[in-house]
Design a protein around this motif. Structure first.
Motif, short mmCIF file in Angstrom:
data_model
loop_
_atom_site.label_atom_id
_atom_site.label_comp_id
_atom_site.label_asym_id
_atom_site.label_seq_id
_atom_site.Cartn_x
_atom_site.Cartn_y
_atom_site.Cartn_z
N ASN A 91 -23.01 17.62 38.61
CA ASN A 91 -22.25 16.45 39.51
C ASN A 91 -21.02 16.10 38.67
O ASN A 91 -20.81 15.57 37.73
CB ASN A 91 -23.15 15.12 39.46
CG ASN A 91 -22.56 13.81 40.24
OD1 ASN A 91 -21.36 14.03 40.49
ND2 ASN A 91 -23.34 12.75 40.48
N ALA A 113 -35.21 24.42 35.98
CA ALA A 113 -35.52 23.11 36.31
C ALA A 113 -36.32 22.56 34.99
O ALA A 113 -36.37 21.46 34.64
CB ALA A 113 -36.71 23.12 37.35
N ASP A 165 -35.28 19.17 33.17
CA ASP A 165 -36.25 18.09 32.98
C ASP A 165 -36.29 17.54 31.42
O ASP A 165 -36.45 16.39 30.97
CB ASP A 165 -37.57 18.54 33.32
CG ASP A 165 -37.54 18.51 35.15
OD1 ASP A 165 -36.64 17.99 35.74
OD2 ASP A 165 -38.54 19.14 35.37
N GLU A 178 -29.39 16.36 35.50
CA GLU A 178 -29.81 16.14 36.73
C GLU A 178 -29.28 17.41 37.60
O GLU A 178 -28.22 17.74 37.60
CB GLU A 178 -29.39 14.79 37.55
CG GLU A 178 -29.82 14.90 38.89
CD GLU A 178 -28.94 13.64 39.45
OE1 GLU A 178 -29.49 13.07 40.67
OE2 GLU A 178 -27.82 13.29 38.95
N PRO A 209 -28.64 18.16 41.40
CA PRO A 209 -28.68 17.09 42.73
C PRO A 209 -30.01 17.56 43.52
O PRO A 209 -30.29 18.66 43.75
CB PRO A 209 -27.30 17.43 43.26
CG PRO A 209 -26.66 18.05 42.22
CD PRO A 209 -27.53 18.46 41.13
N ARG A 210 -30.38 16.54 44.40
CA ARG A 210 -31.65 16.86 45.44
C ARG A 210 -31.49 18.10 46.14
O ARG A 210 -32.19 18.91 46.33
CB ARG A 210 -32.03 15.60 45.70
CG ARG A 210 -33.20 15.86 46.88
CD ARG A 210 -33.46 14.50 47.61
NE ARG A 210 -34.44 14.78 48.69
CZ ARG A 210 -35.82 14.76 48.62
NH1 ARG A 210 -36.20 14.97 47.37
NH2 ARG A 210 -36.28 15.08 49.62
N TRP A 211 -29.96 18.07 46.62
CA TRP A 211 -29.83 18.98 47.93
C TRP A 211 -29.72 20.55 46.95
O TRP A 211 -30.19 21.53 47.87
CB TRP A 211 -28.51 18.90 48.53
CG TRP A 211 -27.15 19.10 47.68
CD1 TRP A 211 -26.71 18.29 46.88
CD2 TRP A 211 -26.37 20.15 47.44
NE1 TRP A 211 -25.57 18.82 46.24
CE2 TRP A 211 -25.25 19.94 46.80
CE3 TRP A 211 -26.57 21.43 48.30
CZ2 TRP A 211 -24.30 20.95 46.56
CZ3 TRP A 211 -25.37 22.38 48.11
CH2 TRP A 211 -24.43 22.16 47.01
N ARG A 239 -31.52 21.45 44.41
CA ARG A 239 -32.88 21.77 44.13
C ARG A 239 -33.45 22.14 45.42
O ARG A 239 -34.21 23.13 45.26
CB ARG A 239 -33.63 20.28 43.67
CG ARG A 239 -33.63 20.16 42.20
CD ARG A 239 -34.63 19.01 41.58
NE ARG A 239 -34.50 18.83 40.31
CZ ARG A 239 -35.36 19.23 39.39
NH1 ARG A 239 -36.52 19.92 39.87
NH2 ARG A 239 -35.12 18.79 38.07
N ARG A 240 -33.45 21.78 46.40
CA ARG A 240 -34.12 21.82 47.65
C ARG A 240 -33.72 23.29 48.18
O ARG A 240 -34.52 24.10 48.58
CB ARG A 240 -33.98 20.71 48.84
CG ARG A 240 -34.43 19.62 48.55
CD ARG A 240 -35.95 19.45 48.30
NE ARG A 240 -36.99 19.87 49.12
CZ ARG A 240 -37.62 19.17 50.07
NH1 ARG A 240 -37.19 17.96 49.93
NH2 ARG A 240 -38.33 19.85 51.16
N GLU A 255 -35.19 25.90 45.91
CA GLU A 255 -36.64 25.97 46.17
C GLU A 255 -36.83 26.74 47.20
O GLU A 255 -37.85 27.49 47.45
CB GLU A 255 -37.28 24.80 46.31
CG GLU A 255 -37.55 23.93 45.01
CD GLU A 255 -37.83 22.47 45.22
OE1 GLU A 255 -37.95 21.96 46.44
OE2 GLU A 255 -38.01 21.70 44.24
#
Length: 279
Positions: free
Chosen positions: A174, A208, A212, A217, A219-221, A223-224, A227
């Motif tokens: 980010n 990941a 962790d 971090e 970002p969620r987008w 990660r998705r 995945e």
């Protein structure tokens, strides 16, 4: 791109002969880009430390500018000074000074004479003056063990006041986290160059797990999307190169003083980003 930016690459000391050959291959490819230096990570004590020395020795034999990492947790002042004397004799001019990771269950004060990176920086300055250009770590998303963002910024300022010349950040995805951190540092009177640490994306599961553990971090987008590739490593790497290239572009366009790539001893992912940026 301006010419006064600093580009550098991080290596880790390999555990096997084959790993060492892979490191040499990666260094030869990346050194063609004329980086300012290669840094080499450090393990305290025993065979891990020996592997760091072997990697540093080989780089210096190639006349490559080298910045060994040095952590103070678990070492006496005398042990640290012996290592510093060794690097001084090798005409090394740059170091990355770190506290180091606490072993599980251990508390500060039980692991050597120095507990914090600012104490290590002070000791290096006392012994060698300005011989070494000292890099320290910075955490745009804040150190996972810090009590608060404010406390972490104060810790960083202590390292700068102790004599740090520059900083390399933990990796992040980010760019706003970086720019906000730099602005807060400036407001506190910190004016050393803070170079973003860049982690290419090549393996989602591994990334990941790393993230962790270190508080970086994803970002969620991102990660998705990662995945969704499942076991498609080629797809992960292609998408990862796009994401990290755009991150680097925003950082450089926003005034970052350079980039420090965490290569994981692989040249190809970093070269891909480098070429995408047209550096």
């Amino acid at each position: 791109m301006t010419t006064n930016r600093s580009f550098s690459f991080e290596l880790f000391p390999p555990k096997t002969e084959k790993g060492f050959e892979n490191l040499k291959t990666a260094v030869n490819q990346l050194n063609a880009l004329n980086p300012e230096f290669f840094s080499v990570t450090y393990g305290a004590g025993g065979s891990t430390q020996d592997r760091t020395f072997a990697s540093v020795d080989w780089l210096r034999e190639q006349q490559i500018e080298t910045a060994p990492h040095l952590s103070c947790i678990g070492s006496s002042r005398e042990e640290i000074l012996q290592i510093l004397d060794r690097y001084h004799e090798q005409k090394i001019r740059r170091l990355v000074a770190l506290r180091g990771d606490l072993p599980s269950g251990a508390g500060l004060g039980s692991l050597g004479e120095l507990n914090y990176a600012n104490e290590l920086v002070e000791m290096i300055k006392e012994r060698y003056g300005d011989h070494f250009y000292i890099e320290v770590a910075a955490y745009p998303e804040f150190h996972p063990q810090a009590n608060s963002a404010k406390a972490d910024l104060k810790n960083f300022k202590r390292k700068v006041e102790a004599g740090a010349d520059g900083a390399i950040t933990q990796y992040f995805y980010n760019p706003d986290a970086y720019f906000c951190f730099v602005e807060e540092c400036s407001d506190m009177g910190i004016d050393i160059p803070i170079v973003p640490g860049i982690m290419p994306i090549t393996n989602y599961v591994q990334l990941a797990r790393f993230s962790d553990a270190c508080g970086a971090e994803i970002p969620r987008w991102v990660r998705r999307r990662l995945e969704s590739f499942g076991d498609d490593l080629e797809g992960i790497r292609a998408f990862g190169a796009e994401v990290v290239t755009e991150l680097c572009r925003r950082l450089l366009d926003g005034g970052a003083p350079g980039l420090h790539f965490y290569t994981m001893n692989q040249a190809t992912p970093t070269l891909k980003i480098w070429n995408n940026l047209g550096l």
